[in-house]
Write a protein that holds these residues in place. Structure first.
Motif, PDB file in Angstrom:
ATOM      1  N   ALA A 290       0.834  -1.091  -0.031  1.00 49.35           N
ATOM      2  CA  ALA A 290       0.057   0.026   0.119  1.00 49.35           C
ATOM      3  C   ALA A 290       0.682   1.374   0.020  1.00 49.35           C
ATOM      4  CB  ALA A 290      -1.169  -0.073   1.116  1.00 49.35           C
ATOM      5  N   LYS A 291       0.242   2.286  -0.335  1.00 51.87           N
ATOM      6  CA  LYS A 291       1.080   3.627  -0.469  1.00 51.87           C
ATOM      7  C   LYS A 291       0.513   4.425   0.632  1.00 51.87           C
ATOM      8  CE  LYS A 291      -2.139   5.918  -3.720  1.00 51.87           C
ATOM      9  NZ  LYS A 291      -2.652   7.250  -2.731  1.00 51.87           N
ATOM     10  N   ALA A 292      -0.798   4.082   1.050  1.00 49.13           N
ATOM     11  CA  ALA A 292      -1.581   4.712   2.060  1.00 49.13           C
ATOM     12  C   ALA A 292      -2.474   4.048   2.775  1.00 49.13           C
ATOM     13  CB  ALA A 292      -1.856   6.254   1.772  1.00 49.13           C
ATOM     14  N   SER A 293      -2.679   4.646   4.065  1.00 52.77           N
ATOM     15  CA  SER A 293      -3.841   3.800   4.822  1.00 52.77           C
ATOM     16  C   SER A 293      -4.514   4.744   5.801  1.00 52.77           C
ATOM     17  CB  SER A 293      -3.387   2.443   5.457  1.00 52.77           C
ATOM     18  OG  SER A 293      -4.525   2.023   6.227  1.00 52.77           O
ATOM     19  N   THR A 294      -5.920   4.648   5.712  1.00 49.60           N
ATOM     20  CA  THR A 294      -6.766   5.554   6.844  1.00 49.60           C
ATOM     21  C   THR A 294      -7.323   4.432   7.590  1.00 49.60           C
ATOM     22  OG1 THR A 294      -7.183   7.038   5.269  1.00 49.60           O
ATOM     23  CG2 THR A 294      -8.428   7.222   7.128  1.00 49.60           C
ATOM     24  N   HIS A 295      -7.249   4.785   9.062  1.00 50.95           N
ATOM     25  CA  HIS A 295      -8.137   4.193  10.224  1.00 50.95           C
ATOM     26  C   HIS A 295      -9.337   4.839  10.234  1.00 50.95           C
ATOM     27  CE1 HIS A 295      -7.832   1.893  14.269  1.00 50.95           C
ATOM     28  NE2 HIS A 295      -8.851   1.730  13.475  1.00 50.95           N
ATOM     29  N   VAL A 296     -10.297   4.550   9.511  1.00 48.51           N
ATOM     30  CA  VAL A 296     -11.454   5.395   9.353  1.00 48.51           C
ATOM     31  C   VAL A 296     -12.326   5.627  10.628  1.00 48.51           C
ATOM     32  CG1 VAL A 296     -13.683   5.575   7.955  1.00 48.51           C
ATOM     33  CG2 VAL A 296     -11.587   4.809   6.964  1.00 48.51           C
ATOM     34  N   SER A 297     -12.432   4.051  11.406  1.00 52.40           N
ATOM     35  CA  SER A 297     -13.237   4.403  12.682  1.00 52.40           C
ATOM     36  C   SER A 297     -12.348   5.006  13.657  1.00 52.40           C
ATOM     37  CB  SER A 297     -13.497   2.811  12.704  1.00 52.40           C
ATOM     38  OG  SER A 297     -12.298   1.943  12.902  1.00 52.40           O
ATOM     39  N   ALA A 298     -11.258   5.216  13.503  1.00 51.05           N
ATOM     40  CA  ALA A 298     -10.436   6.046  14.390  1.00 51.05           C
ATOM     41  C   ALA A 298     -10.400   7.644  14.052  1.00 51.05           C
ATOM     42  CB  ALA A 298      -8.844   5.549  14.740  1.00 51.05           C
ATOM     43  N   LYS A 299     -10.338   7.755  12.816  1.00 50.32           N
ATOM     44  CA  LYS A 299     -10.386   9.176  12.255  1.00 50.32           C
ATOM     45  C   LYS A 299     -11.895   9.802  12.508  1.00 50.32           C
ATOM     46  CE  LYS A 299      -9.282  12.057   8.250  1.00 50.32           C
ATOM     47  NZ  LYS A 299      -8.712  12.081   6.920  1.00 50.32           N
ATOM     48  N   TRP A 300     -12.746   9.295  12.316  1.00 50.14           N
ATOM     49  CA  TRP A 300     -14.235   9.644  12.509  1.00 50.14           C
ATOM     50  C   TRP A 300     -15.020   9.107  13.619  1.00 50.14           C
ATOM     51  CZ3 TRP A 300     -13.940  13.877   9.671  1.00 50.14           C
ATOM     52  CH2 TRP A 300     -13.323  13.813   8.519  1.00 50.14           C
ATOM     53  N   GLY A 301     -15.313   9.975  14.614  1.00 53.42           N
ATOM     54  CA  GLY A 301     -15.952   9.469  15.761  1.00 53.42           C
ATOM     55  C   GLY A 301     -17.541   8.931  15.520  1.00 53.42           C
ATOM     56  N   PHE A 302     -18.279   9.331  14.464  1.00 49.71           N
ATOM     57  CA  PHE A 302     -19.459   8.630  14.171  1.00 49.71           C
ATOM     58  C   PHE A 302     -19.427   7.219  13.608  1.00 49.71           C
ATOM     59  CE2 PHE A 302     -18.274  10.530   9.776  1.00 49.71           C
ATOM     60  CZ  PHE A 302     -18.399   9.461   9.095  1.00 49.71           C
ATOM     61  N   TRP A 303     -18.176   6.797  12.982  1.00 47.86           N
ATOM     62  CA  TRP A 303     -18.168   5.489  12.995  1.00 47.86           C
ATOM     63  C   TRP A 303     -17.794   4.664  13.832  1.00 47.86           C
ATOM     64  CZ3 TRP A 303     -20.232   3.204   9.272  1.00 47.86           C
ATOM     65  CH2 TRP A 303     -20.239   3.974   7.889  1.00 47.86           C
ATOM     66  N   ARG A 304     -16.860   5.271  14.854  1.00 51.62           N
ATOM     67  CA  ARG A 304     -16.906   4.516  16.186  1.00 51.62           C
ATOM     68  C   ARG A 304     -18.005   4.090  16.928  1.00 51.62           C
ATOM     69  NH1 ARG A 304     -12.414   3.383  18.920  1.00 51.62           N
ATOM     70  NH2 ARG A 304     -11.767   2.528  16.909  1.00 51.62           N
ATOM     71  N   LYS A 311     -14.933  -3.289  16.628  1.00 57.51           N
ATOM     72  CA  LYS A 311     -14.716  -3.294  15.269  1.00 57.51           C
ATOM     73  C   LYS A 311     -14.177  -2.265  14.526  1.00 57.51           C
ATOM     74  CE  LYS A 311     -18.591  -6.407  13.793  1.00 57.51           C
ATOM     75  NZ  LYS A 311     -18.773  -6.942  14.952  1.00 57.51           N
ATOM     76  N   GLN A 312     -13.426  -2.425  13.639  1.00 59.44           N
ATOM     77  CA  GLN A 312     -12.429  -1.301  12.961  1.00 59.44           C
ATOM     78  C   GLN A 312     -12.908  -1.065  11.280  1.00 59.44           C
ATOM     79  OE1 GLN A 312     -10.360  -0.128  15.083  1.00 59.44           O
ATOM     80  NE2 GLN A 312     -10.877  -1.540  16.802  1.00 59.44           N
ATOM     81  N   ILE A 313     -12.656  -0.154  10.811  1.00 58.81           N
ATOM     82  CA  ILE A 313     -12.857   0.078   9.566  1.00 58.81           C
ATOM     83  C   ILE A 313     -11.460   0.633   8.837  1.00 58.81           C
ATOM     84  CG2 ILE A 313     -13.837   1.354   7.667  1.00 58.81           C
ATOM     85  CD1 ILE A 313     -16.560   1.383   9.018  1.00 58.81           C
ATOM     86  N   ILE A 314     -10.921   0.043   8.077  1.00 53.16           N
ATOM     87  CA  ILE A 314      -9.538   0.638   7.553  1.00 53.16           C
ATOM     88  C   ILE A 314      -9.595   0.487   6.093  1.00 53.16           C
ATOM     89  CG2 ILE A 314      -7.120  -0.144   7.405  1.00 53.16           C
ATOM     90  CD1 ILE A 314      -7.275  -1.235  10.255  1.00 53.16           C
ATOM     91  N   ARG A 315      -9.304   1.862   5.592  1.00 52.90           N
ATOM     92  CA  ARG A 315      -8.774   1.747   4.085  1.00 52.90           C
ATOM     93  C   ARG A 315      -7.325   1.722   3.881  1.00 52.90           C
ATOM     94  NH1 ARG A 315     -12.649   6.055   1.258  1.00 52.90           N
ATOM     95  NH2 ARG A 315     -10.509   6.847   0.774  1.00 52.90           N
ATOM     96  N   LEU A 316      -7.278   1.141   2.490  1.00 50.41           N
ATOM     97  CA  LEU A 316      -5.863   1.033   2.040  1.00 50.41           C
ATOM     98  C   LEU A 316      -5.846   1.599   0.552  1.00 50.41           C
ATOM     99  CD1 LEU A 316      -5.916  -2.035   3.910  1.00 50.41           C
ATOM    100  CD2 LEU A 316      -3.776  -1.276   3.862  1.00 50.41           C
ATOM    101  N   SER A 317      -4.766   2.401   0.190  1.00 47.98           N
ATOM    102  CA  SER A 317      -4.757   2.636  -1.263  1.00 47.98           C
ATOM    103  C   SER A 317      -3.566   2.125  -1.896  1.00 47.98           C
ATOM    104  CB  SER A 317      -5.061   4.438  -1.542  1.00 47.98           C
ATOM    105  OG  SER A 317      -4.072   4.870  -0.760  1.00 47.98           O
TER     106      SER A 317
END
Length: 414
Positions: A290-304, A311-317
């Motif tokens: 991967a070149k980058a990754s976002t820990h979505v559920s950590a970055k955005w409180g509404f997802w947590r 549970k975790q939502i993670i994106r990788l690009s």
């Protein structure tokens, strides 16, 4: 730029998941649609960089360019010798010619360690390109002029950051995801009597007296007073093939493919957000695809709040300078390895993976790109009633494209 996938029981952004607040254009649209109460700021905004096996925080700045060389996080990232050199270089008389690449600018004013340790990973994560391939004026308009005027690259980064529409975090999001912006906009224009037709490809757009003739692939012809083309440059070039000059110029714009994976996993060990909002991976980092990754559920409180603590939502690009891996079993295995190397996550905890390829999804602003856009704008003057939105004219961000839209619609009198 915006799209979603179904990940378990939730609909998750697979395209852009936030917008820049450096300028007010997206904020203005959100307010106009009555969604201001849904604007959210990142719960975690401190991301990391991985380089040569190390993980360190990204100092405050602009595209990896530090806004304060005395920030302890700069020294943590590149070391005291690199900081000393950067201070010396940025204090020298201005010595960088206009029209340079971002790599040339940063190395000349801040040194090679700042370039490789901070700017390269950030630029690769945001633009899927190396800094050596990107023209400064294309990816950060105004930065070069301000830095030359101030005689300092770091002072310019600090001033631009401080002048943002919403100082602080560089981005904001929509509670529930960016798709809510599209849904609200669709409802708003539909209630005004606008007919929305999707899944109908346009073959060409040609002048027809004072009107414009829009021909669909199925043969239907629509006559219009004005036409707004909001596509990537390849599609715009094809549709405007009868406008030879504009079509040829648009065909010269370089685009890049990107692959994005969204992952749902159940791993309570990641609840403390070990990488903050995510991580950017330096080119040539061994073992990580991967070149980058976002820990979505950590970055955005509404997802947590929505998915719970374990549970975790993670994106990788994936994809650098247009080279992307095929979507196959090898990529799925690479995603598992990346989750383990970056987050320490157990691939056995993965509950769902969705992968999307964005063909021609990013504009690559190489040297000469700004001149190319100027030539396109000049050619458009000869096409009253045709507005060109996107197609590289507003950069890669939602906010830049909305700003361009305002200018284009004003030009054709809408």
């Amino acid at each position: 730029m915006l799209d979603t996938v179904r990940l378990g029981d939730w609909t998750v952004d697979i395209g852009a998941e936030s917008f820049s607040v450096a300028r007010p254009d997206t904020l203005d649209l959100v307010k106009e649609l009555g969604l201001e109460h849904l604007i959210v700021r990142p719960a975690q905004s401190e991301a990391r960089i991985m380089r040569s096996g190390r993980k360190y925080r990204i100092p405050k700045g602009l595209l990896g360019i530090p806004s304060d060389l005395d920030d302890p996080q700069v020294e943590e990232a590149v070391g005291p010798k690199a900081v000393t050199l950067a201070k010396q270089l940025d204090a020298e008389p201005w010595n960088v010619p206009p029209g340079c690449t971002l790599a040339q600018l940063v190395e000349a004013r801040l040194g090679p360690d700042i370039l490789r340790g901070l700017v390269e990973p950030v630029v690769a994560g945001v633009h899927s390109s190396t800094a050596a391939n990107l023209e400064v004026d294309s990816i950060m308009p105004g930065l070069f002029t301000k830095a030359a005027g101030l005689g300092s690259l770091t002072k310019a980064a600090a001033e631009i950051r401080a002048s943002a529409a919403k100082p602080g975090s560089a981005v904001a999001g929509i509670d529930g995801g960016m798709q809510r912006l599209i849904d609200s906009l669709t409802d708003d224009i539909s209630s005004a009597g606008v007919q929305i037709r999707t899944g109908e490809a346009v073959l060409s757009v040609e002048p027809h007296g004072l009107l414009h003739e829009v021909t669909l692939v199925g043969g239907e012809v629509i006559l219009a007073d004005a036409v707004v083309i909001a596509t990537g440059p390849n599609a715009a070039s094809r549709m405007l093939s009868s406008q030879t000059e504009i079509s040829n110029l648009l065909a010269q714009i370089r685009t890049l493919d990107v692959v994005v994976a969204a992952v749902l996993l159940d791993d309570e060990r990641l609840t403390e957000a070990p990488l903050g909002s995510g991580i950017l991976i330096s080119p040539r980092t061994q073992g990580v695809t991967a070149k980058a990754s976002t820990h979505v559920s950590a970055k955005w409180g509404f997802w947590r709040d929505a998915i719970g603590d374990t549970k975790q939502i993670i994106r990788l690009s994936y994809g650098r300078d247009g080279e992307v891996p095929p979507i196959d079993e090898d990529l799925r295995q690479a995603i598992g390895r990346d989750l383990e190397l970056l987050y320490g996550a157990d691939s056995d905890r993965v509950q769902a993976i969705e992968i999307r390829k964005w063909n021609n999804g990013l504009i690559q602003g190489r040297v000469g790109h700004s001149a190319l856009l100027t030539a396109i704008r000049t050619a458009l003057i000869q096409c009253p009633g045709i507005a060109l939105i996107g197609s590289g004219m507003g950069g890669n961000g939602i906010t830049g494209i909305l700003s361009q839209a305002k200018n284009e619609l004003q030009r054709i009198g809408i």
